[in-house]
Design a protein around this motif. Structure first.
Motif, short mmCIF file in Angstrom:
data_model
loop_
_atom_site.label_atom_id
_atom_site.label_comp_id
_atom_site.label_asym_id
_atom_site.label_seq_id
_atom_site.Cartn_x
_atom_site.Cartn_y
_atom_site.Cartn_z
N GLU A 309 -6.12 -27.25 -65.16
CA GLU A 309 -7.42 -27.76 -65.56
C GLU A 309 -8.33 -27.79 -64.34
O GLU A 309 -7.96 -28.32 -63.29
CB GLU A 309 -7.28 -29.17 -66.15
CG GLU A 309 -8.60 -29.74 -66.66
CD GLU A 309 -8.42 -31.14 -67.26
OE1 GLU A 309 -8.71 -31.31 -68.45
OE2 GLU A 309 -7.99 -32.04 -66.52
N VAL A 310 -9.51 -27.20 -64.48
CA VAL A 310 -10.53 -27.26 -63.44
C VAL A 310 -11.43 -28.46 -63.74
O VAL A 310 -11.89 -28.64 -64.88
CB VAL A 310 -11.39 -25.97 -63.42
CG1 VAL A 310 -12.48 -26.07 -62.36
CG2 VAL A 310 -10.51 -24.76 -63.16
N ALA A 326 -17.31 -31.93 -65.75
CA ALA A 326 -16.92 -30.91 -66.72
C ALA A 326 -15.47 -30.53 -66.46
O ALA A 326 -15.03 -30.47 -65.31
CB ALA A 326 -17.82 -29.69 -66.61
N THR A 327 -14.72 -30.29 -67.53
CA THR A 327 -13.33 -29.85 -67.39
C THR A 327 -13.15 -28.54 -68.13
O THR A 327 -13.69 -28.35 -69.23
CB THR A 327 -12.34 -30.89 -67.94
OG1 THR A 327 -12.61 -31.12 -69.32
CG2 THR A 327 -12.45 -32.20 -67.17
N ILE A 328 -12.41 -27.63 -67.53
CA ILE A 328 -12.12 -26.32 -68.12
C ILE A 328 -10.62 -26.10 -68.06
O ILE A 328 -10.00 -26.21 -67.00
CB ILE A 328 -12.85 -25.20 -67.36
CG1 ILE A 328 -14.36 -25.44 -67.38
CG2 ILE A 328 -12.50 -23.84 -67.94
CD1 ILE A 328 -15.12 -24.47 -66.49
N THR A 329 -10.01 -25.81 -69.18
CA THR A 329 -8.57 -25.56 -69.26
C THR A 329 -8.31 -24.06 -69.19
O THR A 329 -8.95 -23.27 -69.90
CB THR A 329 -7.98 -26.14 -70.55
OG1 THR A 329 -8.20 -27.55 -70.58
CG2 THR A 329 -6.49 -25.86 -70.63
N ILE A 330 -7.36 -23.67 -68.33
CA ILE A 330 -6.99 -22.27 -68.15
C ILE A 330 -5.49 -22.16 -68.39
O ILE A 330 -4.70 -22.95 -67.82
CB ILE A 330 -7.33 -21.78 -66.74
CG1 ILE A 330 -8.81 -22.01 -66.43
CG2 ILE A 330 -6.99 -20.30 -66.58
CD1 ILE A 330 -9.16 -21.77 -64.97
N SER A 331 -5.07 -21.22 -69.21
CA SER A 331 -3.64 -21.08 -69.50
C SER A 331 -3.28 -19.61 -69.59
O SER A 331 -4.13 -18.75 -69.82
CB SER A 331 -3.27 -21.79 -70.81
OG SER A 331 -4.02 -21.28 -71.89
#
Length: 334
Positions: A309-310, A326-331
């Motif tokens: 998570e960023v 802000a949160t950005i999920t990367i998978s």
């Protein structure tokens, strides 16, 4: 953008600046390291009990300080204190809590302003003997606001071997090699950089390794370039966003975060984030996202075996002294 609204925490502590530790144990102990500039004094607060743990009277000027992950020094609470002399590890829970010098400034760094700092690598030891092996510093001129940003790697083994990576860099970070076994072993970190190709007016993301000079076994030298990618902005808005007032200045222009093989580059003034996976010697683009605001700061944390998570702090458009998270999920899908 995340709609989560965690409760704010306010502490009646007057200080020139402060940094927070991670949650350190099963008791959810969390520490705040405060600096009182006028008194040249560091104070450590334990926040769950709201108590003062220790104070340190500085005998020289403090240029920069930050929290270090426990792996950097003995698996315990540690902060780095950077002075005109060099870098010191301070373990405030140690008895006595005396800072230990881990690297010295040489002539090239004597007058430079430290912008960012991190440590990486491992000496292969366990427990109290565990140490990082390399420090990465981004520095600039203390008198010119538009001076180039320089990147240096310094060994933290007492030799203070210093390597100039670039005298004009947009951003840099250390990265753990993914090929390491679970068992402790000595290693040097990889270095991820973003540099401006002035011939093509493109920003280029690069990862390379560090090695020890075989002639003396101590000096840090550049290895080989393992992968590179152009940050392609041809299909996004060319709008730039105004920054808020920042005491540390506007550099670096690009923030880089690395975790579990993911590499994120945030172009602050464009409010633009690129996410890559570094795998099998290549940068694979996971995606890019326009945040629509100036990126004040960014970090990345693991949220699963194949997911990170960023977390980004953004400036609000209508108030330069306000912001949002802000949160950005990367998978990865495999």
């Amino acid at each position: 953008f995340s709609d989560r609204d965690p409760p704010g925490r306010t502490y009646p502590i007057g200080a020139s600046g402060a940094v927070l530790s991670d949650i350190m144990d099963e008791n959810y102990s969390e520490y705040m390291c405060c600096f009182l500039a006028r008194e040249k004094r560091m104070i450590i607060f334990e926040l769950t009990r709201k108590t003062v743990v220790v104070e340190l009277q500085m005998k020289t000027k403090l240029n920069f300080w930050r929290y270090l992950p426990p792996e950097a020094h003995g698996g315990e609470l540690a902060f780095v204190l950077i002075t005109p002399i060099g870098g010191f590890h301070w373990k405030p829970l140690e008895n006595p809590p005396r800072p230990r010098q881990v690297w010295k400034r040489n002539a090239e760094l004597e007058s430079k302003k430290v912008i960012t700092y991190e440590e990486g690598g491992s000496n292969g030891q366990l427990g109290a003997d565990a140490r990082s092996t390399v420090a990465l510093l981004l520095v600039s001129s203390p008198v010119s606001s538009d001076a180039n940003v320089e990147a240096y790697c310094i060994s933290t083994d007492g030799q203070s071997s210093q390597l100039l990576l670039s005298d004009d860099i947009q951003g840099a970070a250390l990265c753990r090699p993914l090929t390491l076994d679970a068992a402790p072993s000595y290693f040097l970190p990889l270095v991820v950089t973003v540099q401006n190709n002035y011939e093509t007016s493109q920003l280029v993301l690069t990862v390379e390794d560090l090695v020890q000079d075989p002639s003396d076994g101590n000096s840090l030298v550049r290895g080989v370039t393992l992968a590179s990618a152009v940050l392609d902005m041809t299909d996004v808005s060319n709008k730039s966003f105004d920054p808020p007032p920042l005491s540390m200045g506007l550099s670096p222009e690009v923030l880089i975060c690395c975790n579990q093989g993911f590499v994120v580059a945030a172009i602050r003034s464009r409010g633009l984030i690129f996410a890559y996976e570094f795998r099998r010697g290549n940068f694979l683009l996971v995606g890019k996202h326009e945040l629509g605001r100036y990126v004040v700061d960014a970090a990345m944390r693991p949220t699963g075996e194949n997911q990170v998570e960023v977390v980004a702090l953004l400036r609000e458009d209508n108030d330069s002294k306000d912001g949002r998270i802000a949160t950005i999920t990367i998978s990865r899908d495999y």
